[in-house]
Scaffold this motif. Structure first.
Motif: not given
Length: 637
Positions: A618-627
């Motif tokens: 799913x979309x991980x761009x909203x995480x604090x640190x997607x990397x």
């Protein structure tokens, strides 16, 4: 012994199911009428799920041991009640008739009384799978003490937590226990636990392994010495304590989604009625049959289907001290052959483990006595179902795939052997008196068939838990607060086009490892106790034998040099704090965890990575640190 509540045909099943929905109180009143009561109940049922407040057979007076033992003495006194198969096949087995078991329970009940145990006291039982474990539980029930059996694989810290929670001032244990080629030092584990539990007044120790142990004057006594004292008194009788139907019978601790185990409380009348009703109906038990449940009495399966259900039904119950693969992988089949077992009730984990040895261990073993096979602890996968059916049942034994929980007291959804149809990997239909419902995340009922949802129960049954010991609010929050006026099981479920139920796994933060529930928070807390651990997150992943394995993501400080050694240290830490049952199968060191901006760990993402499903995160761009996610995927073990 006759069972007026036994359902013998599909038509009778349908009629009973209809009656149980239209007139549940009349239905359960009829079932309960088959038991021995000193005084009949005033009301069949008072309930609301809001509090929750549930009372079955209120005002009824009884003692469960009079139903397990006393009432059988005239007709079944010389019939085997318990057959004990020791860990070592060379050691002599033991058979206790109903008369002998009764005498031993009365004897040990007097031992408990001599040592100051009274009605309502909590007694912790931490023993190997010996007949005295069943004797101790029944002796507690006879005098109205509340037993809390702890599985012999739990650590000193786990025992201390449970003793503290129940404020159990009395302990019954063994010097040690045998399990396969291992010797478990039970008494020394108890001694470690008691460093934190100074309130314990008495520890009664049974001799089993003759392991050298410490015995403290004034606190520790030998089982055998205490029995001799009763014998010198002329083996006095011990009349069964009169109990109200709603008096607690036992506390059994189970893992939850928080770190602290919760003490599920079952009461005398309702639990007895439901355990026996479900035993007789699911296995279609017939008088004289030999029932072999391979579970440990430290789990609810052993309580309900080694001790209380079978003995109330006047059955012969096998207690097995060992493990299925020692001294070789034919041990179960040896036991079936030796005692002409009619019903074999075991776990998918055991079946999958034995599948790995092929069919050679089955050669030359006479399994013709088998009439019913059963599976418990987790959904049985199709491959294991077919192997069990073909090689053990020889395609002539119905397999009952039973779904239930510590909290339900007995089997809730299952086919009945030879009465209702089976379907591989499906628990199939609810027992009459059980009303399952599927709901969506908002609690709206999902009607019709070929649908999935969260499994709830809409109406109480006699075996439902009453509370969590000492913390009723926790009971409410865990089981009754998620969806209004429903008991929430914590399981996801699919209902097929014919109305059969298939459990699809936990929907909360609880793992099902080898059929045993383990809270992720409990394991994380234990991992975080290790000196170098900064933070951890635990998820489940598919495991060929255990069903679910434990995958731990660990942030460690920079002081460790040897990854493998550090992993072994972490595993040792978990074993010390909880027990070997909870040790992680895989540990991955990471620099960070996928968190939302509010700091919540996204376990859904970690679960997908552990399962190898990295294409559907799913979309991980909203995480604090997607990397962090990419780094975890690269380092997956």
């Amino acid at each position: 012994m006759s069972y007026p509540f036994k359902i013998k045909s599909l038509e009778a099943y349908q009629a009973a199911s209809e009656k149980a929905v239209k007139d549940p109180e009349g239905f359960w009143s009829d079932v309960a009428g088959s038991f021995l009561w000193r005084k009949r109940w005033d009301t069949v049922l008072n309930w609301n799920f809001k509090e929750p407040n549930i009372e079955w057979f209120k005002g009824g007076k009884l003692n469960v041991t009079e139903n397990c033992l006393d009432r059988h003495l005239g007709t079944l006194g010389n019939t085997p009640a318990i057959i004990w198969e020791p860990n070592d096949p060379e050691e002599h087995h033991r058979v206790l008739t109903y008369r002998e078991l009764y005498n031993k329970v009365v004897q040990f009940a007097n031992v408990l009384k001599n040592n100051g145990v009274k009605k309502g006291d909590r007694v912790c039982i931490y023993m190997g799978m010996v007949p005295e474990l069943a004797i101790a539980t029944l002796a507690c029930a006879r005098i109205g003490a509340i037993h809390s059996v702890i599985f012999g694989g739990f650590s000193a810290q786990s025992i201390a937590d449970r003793l503290e929670d129940a404020h159990a001032e009395f302990i019954v244990t063994c010097d040690g226990a045998y399990r396969g080629n291992k010797e478990i030092p039970l008494k020394s584990v108890i001694d470690d636990a008691l460093v934190q539990c100074r309130f314990v007044k008495r520890v009664i120790v049974l001799t089993r392994t003759r392991t050298p142990i410490s015995m403290l004057k004034g606190r520790d006594v030998w089982w055998e010495d205490e029995i001799k004292k009763v014998e010198t008194m002329g083996n006095p009788d011990c009349p069964a304590e009169e109990m109200d139907a709603e008096d607690p019978l036992f506390i059994l601790y189970t893992s939850g989604s928080t770190g602290k185990p919760k003490g599920v409380v079952h009461t005398t009348g309702g639990y007895m009625v439901y355990a026996t009703y479900s035993f007789v109906n699911v296995f279609q038990y017939e008088q004289g049959q030999v029932h072999f449940c391979t579970a440990d009495i430290g789990w609810i399966t052993g309580h309900s289907y080694i001790v209380y259900g079978p003995l109330c039904a006047g059955a012969t119950s096998v207690i097995f001290e060992g493990v299925p693969t020692w001294p070789d992988a034919g041990r179960f089949w040896d036991v079936v052959d030796k005692y002409k077992v009619n019903i074999l009730y075991t776990a998918p984990t055991a079946i999958r483990s034995l599948m790995g040895f092929g069919t050679a261990p089955l050669v030359g073993k006479d399994l013709s006595s088998l009439k019913v096979l059963g599976s418990v602890g987790e959904p049985i996968n199709e491959e294991a179902w077919h192997w069990f059916d073909e090689h053990v049942g020889r395609k002539r034994c119905p397999i009952v795939d039973t779904w239930w929980q510590t909290e339900t007291g007995g089997i809730m959804i299952s086919n009945m052997a030879g009465v209702t149809p089976s379907k591989p990997s499906y628990a199939t239909l609810p027992l009459p008196g059980v009303q399952p419902v599927l709901v969506d995340e908002n609690g709206r009922e999902i009607e019709g068939n070929d649908v999935s949802g969260n499994l709830c129960i809409r109406f109480p049954w006699p075996g439902i838990l009453r509370t969590t010991y000492g913390d009723h609010e926790r009971c409410r929050q865990n089981y009754f607060a998620t969806y209004e006026n429903l008991y929430f099981t914590g399981d996801g479920c699919y209902r097929d086009e014919k109305g059969n139920y298939r459990i699809t796994g936990r929907v909360d933060d609880v793992l099902n490892v080898s059929g045993h529930r383990i809270g992720t928070a409990e394991v994380e807390n234990a991992i975080n106790m290790h000196a170098g651990v900064v933070e951890s997150a635990v998820v489940g992943y598919p495991h060929d034998i255990k069903g679910q394995g434990i995958y731990a993501y660990v942030i460690f400080d920079n002081t460790h040099e040897d990854d493998n050694l550090t992993k072994m240290d972490i595993i040792q830490t978990v074993s010390r704090i909880i027990g070997a049952i909870a040790k992680p199968d895989k540990i991955q060191f990471v620099s960070g965890l996928p968190k939302t901006r509010s700091g919540k760990i996204m376990r859904r993402i970690l679960r997908k990575i552990a399962e190898g499903e990295t294409g559907s995160l799913g979309d991980t761009s909203t995480l604090l640190d997607p990397s962090v996610v990419d780094e975890i995927i690269k380092g997956r073990v």
